[in-house]
Design a protein around this motif. Structure first.
Motif, PDB file in Angstrom:
ATOM      1  N   VAL A  25       0.845  -1.193   0.000  1.00  0.00           N
ATOM      2  CA  VAL A  25       0.000   0.000   0.000  1.00  0.00           C
ATOM      3  C   VAL A  25       0.883   1.247   0.000  1.00  0.00           C
ATOM      4  O   VAL A  25       1.806   1.365   0.812  1.00  0.00           O
ATOM      5  CB  VAL A  25      -0.936   0.021   1.223  1.00  0.00           C
ATOM      6  CG1 VAL A  25      -1.811   1.275   1.216  1.00  0.00           C
ATOM      7  CG2 VAL A  25      -1.806  -1.234   1.248  1.00  0.00           C
ATOM      8  N   LEU A  26       0.598   2.156  -0.910  1.00  0.00           N
ATOM      9  CA  LEU A  26       1.296   3.444  -0.972  1.00  0.00           C
ATOM     10  C   LEU A  26       0.507   4.451  -0.142  1.00  0.00           C
ATOM     11  O   LEU A  26      -0.675   4.684  -0.384  1.00  0.00           O
ATOM     12  CB  LEU A  26       1.401   3.919  -2.418  1.00  0.00           C
ATOM     13  CG  LEU A  26       2.130   5.245  -2.647  1.00  0.00           C
ATOM     14  CD1 LEU A  26       3.620   5.094  -2.345  1.00  0.00           C
ATOM     15  CD2 LEU A  26       1.917   5.738  -4.085  1.00  0.00           C
ATOM     16  N   LEU A  27       1.166   5.049   0.859  1.00  0.00           N
ATOM     17  CA  LEU A  27       0.496   6.013   1.726  1.00  0.00           C
ATOM     18  C   LEU A  27       0.340   7.356   1.025  1.00  0.00           C
ATOM     19  O   LEU A  27       1.138   7.721   0.148  1.00  0.00           O
ATOM     20  CB  LEU A  27       1.278   6.186   3.028  1.00  0.00           C
ATOM     21  CG  LEU A  27       1.479   4.925   3.871  1.00  0.00           C
ATOM     22  CD1 LEU A  27       2.240   5.257   5.147  1.00  0.00           C
ATOM     23  CD2 LEU A  27       0.143   4.272   4.211  1.00  0.00           C
ATOM     24  N   ILE A  28      -0.652   8.122   1.448  1.00  0.00           N
ATOM     25  CA  ILE A  28      -0.924   9.404   0.801  1.00  0.00           C
ATOM     26  C   ILE A  28       0.155  10.438   1.110  1.00  0.00           C
ATOM     27  O   ILE A  28       0.203  11.485   0.468  1.00  0.00           O
ATOM     28  CB  ILE A  28      -2.304   9.963   1.222  1.00  0.00           C
ATOM     29  CG1 ILE A  28      -2.343  10.197   2.743  1.00  0.00           C
ATOM     30  CG2 ILE A  28      -3.412   9.021   0.792  1.00  0.00           C
ATOM     31  CD1 ILE A  28      -3.627  10.868   3.213  1.00  0.00           C
ATOM     32  N   THR A  29       1.041  10.139   2.063  1.00  0.00           N
ATOM     33  CA  THR A  29       2.110  11.075   2.408  1.00  0.00           C
ATOM     34  C   THR A  29       3.370  10.850   1.583  1.00  0.00           C
ATOM     35  O   THR A  29       4.337  11.606   1.722  1.00  0.00           O
ATOM     36  CB  THR A  29       2.457  10.947   3.902  1.00  0.00           C
ATOM     37  OG1 THR A  29       2.735   9.572   4.201  1.00  0.00           O
ATOM     38  CG2 THR A  29       1.306  11.426   4.765  1.00  0.00           C
ATOM     39  N   ASP A  30       3.397   9.824   0.737  1.00  0.00           N
ATOM     40  CA  ASP A  30       4.568   9.570  -0.101  1.00  0.00           C
ATOM     41  C   ASP A  30       4.734  10.693  -1.122  1.00  0.00           C
ATOM     42  O   ASP A  30       3.745  11.287  -1.594  1.00  0.00           O
ATOM     43  CB  ASP A  30       4.409   8.230  -0.819  1.00  0.00           C
ATOM     44  CG  ASP A  30       5.679   7.807  -1.534  1.00  0.00           C
ATOM     45  OD1 ASP A  30       6.563   7.236  -0.867  1.00  0.00           O
ATOM     46  OD2 ASP A  30       5.785   8.074  -2.742  1.00  0.00           O
ATOM     47  N   THR A  31       5.988  10.976  -1.486  1.00  0.00           N
ATOM     48  CA  THR A  31       6.269  12.095  -2.398  1.00  0.00           C
ATOM     49  C   THR A  31       5.720  11.869  -3.800  1.00  0.00           C
ATOM     50  O   THR A  31       5.581  12.820  -4.575  1.00  0.00           O
ATOM     51  CB  THR A  31       7.783  12.330  -2.489  1.00  0.00           C
ATOM     52  OG1 THR A  31       8.437  11.117  -2.871  1.00  0.00           O
ATOM     53  CG2 THR A  31       8.335  12.799  -1.149  1.00  0.00           C
ATOM     54  N   THR A  32       5.424  10.625  -4.145  1.00  0.00           N
ATOM     55  CA  THR A  32       4.903  10.330  -5.487  1.00  0.00           C
ATOM     56  C   THR A  32       3.378  10.289  -5.529  1.00  0.00           C
ATOM     57  O   THR A  32       2.809   9.989  -6.578  1.00  0.00           O
ATOM     58  CB  THR A  32       5.451   8.978  -5.986  1.00  0.00           C
ATOM     59  OG1 THR A  32       4.982   7.929  -5.115  1.00  0.00           O
ATOM     60  CG2 THR A  32       6.967   8.977  -5.997  1.00  0.00           C
ATOM     61  N   HIS A  33       2.736  10.576  -4.413  1.00  0.00           N
ATOM     62  CA  HIS A  33       1.278  10.420  -4.347  1.00  0.00           C
ATOM     63  C   HIS A  33       0.570  11.773  -4.387  1.00  0.00           C
ATOM     64  O   HIS A  33       0.983  12.732  -3.734  1.00  0.00           O
ATOM     65  CB  HIS A  33       0.884   9.688  -3.057  1.00  0.00           C
ATOM     66  CG  HIS A  33      -0.526   9.191  -3.064  1.00  0.00           C
ATOM     67  ND1 HIS A  33      -1.603   9.995  -2.781  1.00  0.00           N
ATOM     68  CD2 HIS A  33      -1.028   7.960  -3.340  1.00  0.00           C
ATOM     69  CE1 HIS A  33      -2.713   9.288  -2.875  1.00  0.00           C
ATOM     70  NE2 HIS A  33      -2.398   8.056  -3.210  1.00  0.00           N
ATOM     71  N   ALA A  34      -0.479  11.827  -5.173  1.00  0.00           N
ATOM     72  CA  ALA A  34      -1.357  13.002  -5.232  1.00  0.00           C
ATOM     73  C   ALA A  34      -2.794  12.523  -5.152  1.00  0.00           C
ATOM     74  O   ALA A  34      -3.148  11.483  -5.715  1.00  0.00           O
ATOM     75  CB  ALA A  34      -1.123  13.792  -6.508  1.00  0.00           C
ATOM     76  N   LEU A  35      -3.614  13.295  -4.467  1.00  0.00           N
ATOM     77  CA  LEU A  35      -4.976  12.856  -4.184  1.00  0.00           C
ATOM     78  C   LEU A  35      -5.967  13.991  -4.418  1.00  0.00           C
ATOM     79  O   LEU A  35      -5.829  15.072  -3.845  1.00  0.00           O
ATOM     80  CB  LEU A  35      -5.053  12.388  -2.723  1.00  0.00           C
ATOM     81  CG  LEU A  35      -6.428  12.122  -2.131  1.00  0.00           C
ATOM     82  CD1 LEU A  35      -7.086  10.945  -2.832  1.00  0.00           C
ATOM     83  CD2 LEU A  35      -6.319  11.854  -0.643  1.00  0.00           C
ATOM     84  N   PRO A  36      -6.980  13.774  -5.280  1.00  0.00           N
ATOM     85  CA  PRO A  36      -8.028  14.797  -5.465  1.00  0.00           C
ATOM     86  C   PRO A  36      -8.890  14.908  -4.201  1.00  0.00           C
ATOM     87  O   PRO A  36      -9.418  13.919  -3.714  1.00  0.00           O
ATOM     88  CB  PRO A  36      -8.854  14.257  -6.640  1.00  0.00           C
ATOM     89  CG  PRO A  36      -7.998  13.211  -7.282  1.00  0.00           C
ATOM     90  CD  PRO A  36      -7.165  12.636  -6.188  1.00  0.00           C
ATOM     91  N   VAL A  37      -9.004  16.121  -3.687  1.00  0.00           N
ATOM     92  CA  VAL A  37      -9.800  16.359  -2.484  1.00  0.00           C
ATOM     93  C   VAL A  37     -10.717  17.553  -2.718  1.00  0.00           C
ATOM     94  O   VAL A  37     -10.616  18.260  -3.728  1.00  0.00           O
ATOM     95  CB  VAL A  37      -8.899  16.631  -1.249  1.00  0.00           C
ATOM     96  CG1 VAL A  37      -8.045  15.418  -0.937  1.00  0.00           C
ATOM     97  CG2 VAL A  37      -8.028  17.860  -1.479  1.00  0.00           C
ATOM     98  N   GLN A  38     -11.588  17.773  -1.771  1.00  0.00           N
ATOM     99  CA  GLN A  38     -12.431  18.959  -1.793  1.00  0.00           C
ATOM    100  C   GLN A  38     -12.659  19.442  -0.372  1.00  0.00           C
ATOM    101  O   GLN A  38     -12.605  18.657   0.578  1.00  0.00           O
ATOM    102  CB  GLN A  38     -13.766  18.672  -2.480  1.00  0.00           C
ATOM    103  CG  GLN A  38     -14.645  17.661  -1.772  1.00  0.00           C
ATOM    104  CD  GLN A  38     -15.906  17.339  -2.557  1.00  0.00           C
ATOM    105  OE1 GLN A  38     -15.962  17.527  -3.771  1.00  0.00           O
ATOM    106  NE2 GLN A  38     -16.924  16.846  -1.861  1.00  0.00           N
ATOM    107  N   ILE A  39     -12.857  20.737  -0.240  1.00  0.00           N
ATOM    108  CA  ILE A  39     -13.126  21.308   1.070  1.00  0.00           C
ATOM    109  C   ILE A  39     -14.540  20.917   1.473  1.00  0.00           C
ATOM    110  O   ILE A  39     -15.501  21.182   0.747  1.00  0.00           O
ATOM    111  CB  ILE A  39     -12.965  22.836   1.043  1.00  0.00           C
ATOM    112  CG1 ILE A  39     -11.547  23.206   0.599  1.00  0.00           C
ATOM    113  CG2 ILE A  39     -13.255  23.435   2.411  1.00  0.00           C
ATOM    114  CD1 ILE A  39     -11.340  24.700   0.408  1.00  0.00           C
ATOM    115  N   ASN A  40     -14.666  20.298   2.611  1.00  0.00           N
ATOM    116  CA  ASN A  40     -15.964  19.794   3.038  1.00  0.00           C
ATOM    117  C   ASN A  40     -16.954  20.925   3.281  1.00  0.00           C
ATOM    118  O   ASN A  40     -18.163  20.754   3.121  1.00  0.00           O
ATOM    119  CB  ASN A  40     -15.795  18.962   4.309  1.00  0.00           C
ATOM    120  CG  ASN A  40     -17.011  18.140   4.636  1.00  0.00           C
ATOM    121  OD1 ASN A  40     -17.515  17.397   3.801  1.00  0.00           O
ATOM    122  ND2 ASN A  40     -17.501  18.263   5.860  1.00  0.00           N
TER     123      ASN A  40
END
Length: 271
Positions: free
Chosen positions: A159-174
């Motif tokens: 599992v690649l954690l979201i804090t890894d330098t190669t990871h990007a994650l689409p988010v939105q302000i709740n």
């Protein structure tokens, strides 16, 4: 003749002592009279006990101290184990309670390994293709989103954690639904939100949740909380720092979320 007289006298005194009250006054003081003799006769035993406790050899003291230290360490280990089990039970209850809020099907997994390279934020879990795990599957703990499956084996997955330098994650302000991208910077306690316009409505304390864009993560999972928003009038973009909601370096038991994976991912996991 003298022996006979002495014997008769002794028997007479004994008979009188046992069956008459002539010697009652002497009986009353008998204990007091005999006490010094008992005390003197007990002196050797008392002297021996005193010598054992006061004149104990150095080697014997060191041996007993070593035995006591060993026993203390064993007892401390047992106390620590009980504390660890208690804390783990609390975490498991929190994890199981969090499943009530999930609409997707999940399975519980356990972390069994961590990447030896400190610059790579990857973990190994004890679930694989046999349990239906697939590439791209989201992993969460009791507090938020942790990462996604990148490699699937028969009985374990990476599992690649979201804090890894190669990871990007689409988010939105709740709070207002503004869409952003959260990127890892190699710090388990920090995510960077890049390319945020200075005019975007974002505040410290805002909760960032997964937006579902890219069809990689399910919608609405807590990702991070905004900790810092720095706006420089001379720059087009604000500097936004967020802290992951998940406990990246503490969670041992996690959840793998089944969110109707794409067909190609399912086939890859099966292979």
């Amino acid at each position: 003749m003298r022996v006979v007289l002495l014997t008769a006298l002794s028997l007479a005194i004994a008979f009188t002592y046992l069956y008459t009250d002539w010697f009652d006054s002497l009986k009353k003081h008998g204990a007091d009279i005999s006490a010094p003799f008992y005390w003197v006769s007990d002196l050797p035993a008392k002297a021996s006990d005193w010598a054992d406790t006061r004149l104990m050899s150095r080697s014997r003291l060191e041996h007993e101290n070593e035995a006591l230290r060993t026993e203390l360490l064993v007892l401390r280990r047992k106390v620590q184990l009980l504390a660890s089990l208690s804390a783990e039970n609390v975490r498991l209850r929190q994890l199981l309670n969090s499943t009530d809020m999930l609409q997707d099907r999940v399975i519980i997994a356990e972390l069994i390994g961590v990447a030896p390279d400190p610059t790579v934020h990857k973990v190994i879990v004890n679930r694989g293709a046999e349990e239906g795990v697939y590439v791209g599957q989201a992993m969460v703990d009791a507090n938020g989103l942790m990462g996604q499956v990148v490699t699937v084996g028969e009985h374990s997955s990476e599992v690649l954690l979201i804090t890894d330098t190669t990871h990007a994650l689409p988010v939105q302000i709740n709070r207002n639904g503004v869409r952003l991208i959260a990127e890892g910077v190699g710090n388990l306690y920090e995510l960077v939100i890049r390319h945020v316009s200075s005019t975007v409505d974002i505040q410290e304390g805002d909760l960032l949740v997964s937006s579902g864009l890219g069809q990689r993560f399910p919608v609405g999972y807590p990702v991070a909380k905004v900790e810092q928003v720095v706006i420089d009038p001379g720059k087009p973009f604000a500097r936004v720092i967020a802290r992951p909601m998940a406990e990246m370096n503490r969670s041992r038991h996690v959840l793998l979320v089944f969110d109707q994976p794409p067909a190609d991912n399912t086939e890859q996991a099966a292979n």
